[in-house]
Design a protein around this motif. Structure first.
Motif, PDB file in Angstrom:
ATOM      1  N   ALA A 170      46.028 -54.944  62.500  1.00  0.00           N
ATOM      2  CA  ALA A 170      46.481 -53.715  63.168  1.00  0.00           C
ATOM      3  C   ALA A 170      47.908 -53.873  63.668  1.00  0.00           C
ATOM      4  N   LYS A 171      48.217 -55.031  64.218  1.00  0.00           N
ATOM      5  CA  LYS A 171      49.562 -55.273  64.733  1.00  0.00           C
ATOM      6  C   LYS A 171      50.583 -55.273  63.602  1.00  0.00           C
ATOM      7  N   GLN A 172      50.210 -55.836  62.466  1.00  0.00           N
ATOM      8  CA  GLN A 172      51.112 -55.849  61.321  1.00  0.00           C
ATOM      9  C   GLN A 172      51.336 -54.439  60.792  1.00  0.00           C
ATOM     10  N   GLY A 206      50.781 -63.867  61.306  1.00  0.00           N
ATOM     11  CA  GLY A 206      50.325 -65.134  61.871  1.00  0.00           C
ATOM     12  C   GLY A 206      48.928 -65.035  62.453  1.00  0.00           C
ATOM     13  N   LEU A 207      48.630 -63.906  63.121  1.00  0.00           N
ATOM     14  CA  LEU A 207      47.292 -63.718  63.677  1.00  0.00           C
ATOM     15  C   LEU A 207      46.238 -63.597  62.588  1.00  0.00           C
ATOM     16  N   ILE A 208      46.574 -62.919  61.502  1.00  0.00           N
ATOM     17  CA  ILE A 208      45.629 -62.798  60.383  1.00  0.00           C
ATOM     18  C   ILE A 208      45.310 -64.178  59.810  1.00  0.00           C
ATOM     19  N   LEU A 240      32.970 -64.492  65.295  1.00  0.00           N
ATOM     20  CA  LEU A 240      33.286 -63.109  65.647  1.00  0.00           C
ATOM     21  C   LEU A 240      34.623 -63.012  66.366  1.00  0.00           C
ATOM     22  N   LEU A 241      34.925 -63.967  67.224  1.00  0.00           N
ATOM     23  CA  LEU A 241      36.210 -63.983  67.918  1.00  0.00           C
ATOM     24  C   LEU A 241      37.359 -64.172  66.930  1.00  0.00           C
ATOM     25  N   CYS A 242      37.190 -65.064  65.982  1.00  0.00           N
ATOM     26  CA  CYS A 242      38.228 -65.268  64.961  1.00  0.00           C
ATOM     27  C   CYS A 242      38.412 -64.026  64.093  1.00  0.00           C
ATOM     28  N   LEU A 243      37.313 -63.356  63.752  1.00  0.00           N
ATOM     29  CA  LEU A 243      37.434 -62.114  62.986  1.00  0.00           C
ATOM     30  C   LEU A 243      38.135 -61.040  63.801  1.00  0.00           C
ATOM     31  N   ALA A 244      37.867 -60.983  65.099  1.00  0.00           N
ATOM     32  CA  ALA A 244      38.550 -60.014  65.950  1.00  0.00           C
ATOM     33  C   ALA A 244      40.050 -60.307  66.010  1.00  0.00           C
ATOM     34  N   ILE A 245      40.419 -61.581  66.053  1.00  0.00           N
ATOM     35  CA  ILE A 245      41.837 -61.951  66.041  1.00  0.00           C
ATOM     36  C   ILE A 245      42.489 -61.515  64.731  1.00  0.00           C
TER      37      ILE A 245
END
Length: 102
Positions: free
Chosen positions: A55-57, A75-77, A44-49
């Protein structure tokens, strides 16, 4: 008439694919549940990242015209989805490595 799937059922197929916990097979049920909970929280934490990266992109690419933010989002995706894949396949990887060692 010959029916190919006359014997067995879906549990036979799924039971053959599912890992048997390999070296962790002797753990108690409580320990297995704790490992599963920790892995679920990590997924879940990785999916949130990954969602935060998307969203940032999106915000960086369209609203702010900030290419650095868009690249950081990519990079976060990638990091989030890679984490999900690695954590999701840990049980299978442990079983394969343990089976090759034995």
């Amino acid at each position: 008439m010959f029916v190919a799937a006359a014997k067995g059922d879906i549990n036979t197929i799924i039971g053959g694919i599912a890992p048997d916990w390999g070296p962790f097979g002797s753990l108690g049920n409580e320990a297995r549940v704790m490992i599963e909970v920790v892995m679920a929280v990590a997924i879940l934490l990785c999916l949130a990242i990954a969602i935060w990266g998307a969203a940032k992109q999106r915000i960086g690419a369209t609203a702010l015209r900030d290419t650095f933010s868009a690249e950081q989002g990519k990079g976060l995706i990638i990091a989030g989805l890679t984490g999900v894949f690695i954590i999701g396949s840990l049980g299978t990887l442990f079983t394969i490595v343990y089976g090759m060692a034995v």
